[in-house]
Design a protein around this motif. Sequence first.
Motif, PDB file in Angstrom:
ATOM      1  N   TRP A 103      58.763  11.499  21.871  1.00 34.31           N
ATOM      2  CA  TRP A 103      57.676  11.525  20.888  1.00 34.31           C
ATOM      3  C   TRP A 103      58.234  11.857  19.504  1.00 34.31           C
ATOM      4  O   TRP A 103      58.970  12.819  19.336  1.00 34.31           O
ATOM      5  N   THR A 104      57.857  11.058  18.541  1.00 36.34           N
ATOM      6  CA  THR A 104      58.274  11.201  17.155  1.00 36.34           C
ATOM      7  C   THR A 104      57.062  10.932  16.268  1.00 36.34           C
ATOM      8  O   THR A 104      56.255  10.036  16.579  1.00 36.34           O
ATOM      9  N   ALA A 105      56.906  11.665  15.182  1.00 30.91           N
ATOM     10  CA  ALA A 105      55.793  11.390  14.255  1.00 30.91           C
ATOM     11  C   ALA A 105      55.862   9.936  13.804  1.00 30.91           C
ATOM     12  O   ALA A 105      56.928   9.436  13.442  1.00 30.91           O
ATOM     13  N   MET A 106      54.743   9.242  13.846  1.00 32.32           N
ATOM     14  CA  MET A 106      54.724   7.808  13.568  1.00 32.32           C
ATOM     15  C   MET A 106      55.280   7.453  12.198  1.00 32.32           C
ATOM     16  O   MET A 106      55.918   6.423  12.039  1.00 32.32           O
ATOM     17  N   GLU A 107      55.066   8.307  11.229  1.00 36.49           N
ATOM     18  CA  GLU A 107      55.540   7.991   9.871  1.00 36.49           C
ATOM     19  C   GLU A 107      57.012   8.337   9.676  1.00 36.49           C
ATOM     20  O   GLU A 107      57.613   7.999   8.667  1.00 36.49           O
ATOM     21  N   SER A 108      57.637   8.994  10.684  1.00 35.00           N
ATOM     22  CA  SER A 108      59.030   9.397  10.574  1.00 35.00           C
ATOM     23  C   SER A 108      59.991   8.557  11.413  1.00 35.00           C
ATOM     24  O   SER A 108      61.207   8.639  11.224  1.00 35.00           O
TER      25      SER A 108
END
Length: 193
Positions: A184-189
């Motif tokens: 999981w990774t922040a979508m904007e990152s």
Amino acid sequence: MFALYITHPEVAIDPAVPVPDWDLSGRGRKRAALAAAAPWAGRIGRIVASTERKAIEAAEILAAGRLPVETDHAMGENDRSATGFLPPDAFEAAANEFFAHPQDSFYGWERAVDAQARIVAAVERVLATHDPAVPIAFVGHGGVGTLLKCHLAGTPIRRDGDQPTGGGNLFAFCLADRSVTCDWTAMESWKEL
């Protein structure tokens, strides 16, 4: 080639509105727009979303008018309508039970094993007719996204594989062998490797 499973970002919580009808909040829309401006978003050739309003809104922002957004009811979040809206602390406790006892229903919620079978079948149904040379994004929800990720990674259903709080995260997997290629990774990152 890659596939992304993206969870809708922050929503405008309104206990008077059914959860599937919640809109993205201002912050959620802003985060989705930041993700839509990332280089990877321009490479996406197909977007499939849950039929819940917040997922469709996120998908439409990511599509940026250049792609149609397909929807699939089977990509919806685990059915929690039996309890309706739960305040945050009660919801977190309920989610803990949902993941800890996947064979059981928490006060009438859809069982985790059933929700997992449903989301896996929905994704596989889409991929059966998808060109594996074209990046694809599935836009949905944290609970079923975690269940999908557990399946793809070959791990038991458990909450420690859940996305960070707040939503708007993604994980990537390889279309060729369905292996998970990033957590999981922040979508904007996220940056495509």
